[in-house]
Design an enzyme around this catalytic site. Structure first.
Site, PDB file in Angstrom:
ATOM      1  N   ASP A 254      -1.928   6.492   6.504  1.00  0.00           N
ATOM      2  CA  ASP A 254      -2.979   5.567   6.107  1.00  0.00           C
ATOM      3  C   ASP A 254      -3.144   4.551   7.235  1.00  0.00           C
ATOM      4  O   ASP A 254      -2.289   3.703   7.448  1.00  0.00           O
ATOM      5  CB  ASP A 254      -2.575   4.870   4.796  1.00  0.00           C
ATOM      6  CG  ASP A 254      -3.589   3.825   4.337  1.00  0.00           C
ATOM      7  OD1 ASP A 254      -4.592   3.594   5.035  1.00  0.00           O
ATOM      8  OD2 ASP A 254      -3.349   3.216   3.270  1.00  0.00           O
TER       9      ASP A 254
ATOM     10  N   LYS B 143     -12.428  -2.348   7.477  1.00  0.00           N
ATOM     11  CA  LYS B 143     -11.613  -3.260   8.268  1.00  0.00           C
ATOM     12  C   LYS B 143     -11.906  -3.116   9.762  1.00  0.00           C
ATOM     13  O   LYS B 143     -12.203  -4.088  10.433  1.00  0.00           O
ATOM     14  CB  LYS B 143     -10.125  -3.017   7.982  1.00  0.00           C
ATOM     15  CG  LYS B 143      -9.752  -3.216   6.510  1.00  0.00           C
ATOM     16  CD  LYS B 143      -8.317  -2.850   6.239  1.00  0.00           C
ATOM     17  CE  LYS B 143      -7.993  -2.881   4.751  1.00  0.00           C
ATOM     18  NZ  LYS B 143      -8.060  -4.224   4.165  1.00  0.00           N
TER      19      LYS B 143
ATOM     20  N   TRP C  99       0.823  -1.208   0.000  1.00  0.00           N
ATOM     21  CA  TRP C  99       0.000   0.000   0.000  1.00  0.00           C
ATOM     22  C   TRP C  99       0.859   1.261   0.000  1.00  0.00           C
ATOM     23  O   TRP C  99       0.511   2.252  -0.655  1.00  0.00           O
ATOM     24  CB  TRP C  99      -0.976  -0.024   1.177  1.00  0.00           C
ATOM     25  CG  TRP C  99      -1.957  -1.144   1.028  1.00  0.00           C
ATOM     26  CD1 TRP C  99      -2.044  -2.272   1.795  1.00  0.00           C
ATOM     27  CD2 TRP C  99      -2.957  -1.276   0.014  1.00  0.00           C
ATOM     28  NE1 TRP C  99      -3.049  -3.093   1.327  1.00  0.00           N
ATOM     29  CE2 TRP C  99      -3.618  -2.510   0.235  1.00  0.00           C
ATOM     30  CE3 TRP C  99      -3.362  -0.479  -1.057  1.00  0.00           C
ATOM     31  CZ2 TRP C  99      -4.662  -2.961  -0.582  1.00  0.00           C
ATOM     32  CZ3 TRP C  99      -4.398  -0.924  -1.871  1.00  0.00           C
ATOM     33  CH2 TRP C  99      -5.035  -2.142  -1.628  1.00  0.00           C
TER      34      TRP C  99
END
Length: 362
Positions: A173, A197, A103
């Site tokens: 993030d 999540k 990511w």
């Protein structure tokens, strides 16, 4: 109701049964209105109360820091990879990035489309099986921001602490570990997270940012990609993902009921320790590739030395009701995502299954 699966999906991921049952009870008639919240105008008083309640509740769980604003956007964390440089990477500035996995690599790839970028630190040479020492992170003087991924969902590494960046905004993030542990939010310029999540269902992306950072955006970027558009309109410039926001609010209520992030962190660390101990005590049958000091308490990754046995593990696990244990296709192996809503009991059953599998096949 049939027995619920042992859900270890990486996202969309498990939601607390209590939250699902509340949503089930309210889906047809929300607060006596004769409508589902999905049917309501986002300009109406009832939805706006839920919207504002979710924003306030999230800030409360983070200690009510002064000068921060919550935004509810769409497009997932991946859209933020572009919005961040669009809004902040102005001429003469550099976007500085720490790369610790898939990511992080995707985030800097998008930033390169908009301006100069800089790698402040990377653990690629270690196959992203660790996070860098904070002292090794080099932020240039003209940095517009320092960006990092707090928890790499695919590789299974996690920052245990965060770098001090002085006047340079720290943008993180936190898609896979937001509200999983107690943190001081004040060193951060901006935190963002896809909700699917730890915060709720897919469909909404949560931004928590210093107001001065998002109050004014460059005028030459599209309206919907400007943070100030959403800041000045309380995330109601266009139709929000109203049902997802409602479920985020219900998830936040549940976190409050568990005792907040401090209590959740205790449980999350116990869950992770249970599985990591099973790996470490397996005499090499299971291998946990991430360095112990960088291990994630949200995404536990592990492998078995034999491809044949790995296939057998997944087959037997599925027969026992385990879901989502197969590792990401880019790294293989296994991954148990043990987010806030995954009960300790599920992790205990997984650890027992792993022990029995090892005894059977070693």
């Amino acid at each position: 109701m049939t027995k619920r699966a042992y859900n270890f999906n990486a996202g969309p991921a498990a939601l607390p049964l209590e939250v699902l049952e509340r949503a089930q009870a309210e889906i047809v008639d929300f607060r006596g209105t004769g409508m589902s919240i999905m049917e309501m105008s986002h300009r109406g008083k009832v939805y706006e109360e839920v919207h504002n309640e979710a924003q306030s509740r999230l800030l409360s769980l983070m200690g009510n820091p002064k000068g921060y604003k919550v935004l509810f956007l769409q497009g997932g964390a991946s859209t933020q990879f572009s919005m961040i440089p669009m809004n902040f990477l102005t001429e003469g500035k550099t976007g500085s990035y720490v790369i610790t996995g898939s990511w992080g690599a995707k985030s800097i790839k998008e930033a390169k489309l908009f301006g100069e970028t800089h790698v402040a630190a990377s653990t690629e040479n270690d196959k992203f099986m660790s996070v860098p020492d904070l002292k090794s992170i080099e932020v240039p003087e003209n940095a517009a921001y320092l960006h990092l991924t707090s928890n790499e969902t695919i590789e299974g590494n996690q920052f245990q602490q965060y770098p001090s960046t002085g006047n340079v905004p720290l943008i993180v993030d936190m898609s896979s570990d937001i509200l999983s542990r107690n943190i001081d939010i004040t060193p951060f310029g901006m935190i963002y997270a896809g909700a699917q999540k730890n915060l709720g269902p897919s469909g909404v992306t949560v931004i928590i940012a210093r107001e001065e950072l998002i109050a004014e955006s460059p005028k030459n970027i599209p309206t919907m990609l400007r943070y100030d558009t959403h800041y000045s309109n309380n995330s109601l410039y266009n139709t929000p993902p109203s049902y997802s926001v409602y479920l985020v609010n219900e998830m936040l209520k549940w976190i409050e009921e568990q005792g907040g992030t401090a209590e959740l962190e205790k449980v999350n660390r116990k869950k992770a320790a249970l599985i990591y101990d099973t790996i470490d005590r397996s005499e090499g049958f299971f291998q946990g590739p991430v360095h112990p000091d960088s291990r994630s308490i949200m995404n536990v990754t592990f492998k078995i030395g034999s491809e044949e046995l790995e296939k057998q593990f997944i087959k037997e696990a599925e027969q026992e009701g385990f879901v989502g244990l197969k590792g990401h296709r880019s790294v293989g192996g296994f991954r148990a995502s043990i987010y806030n809503a995954v009960p300790y009991e599920n992790c205990k059953v997984l650890a027992e299954f792993m022990t029995h599998f090892k005894q059977k096949h070693a």
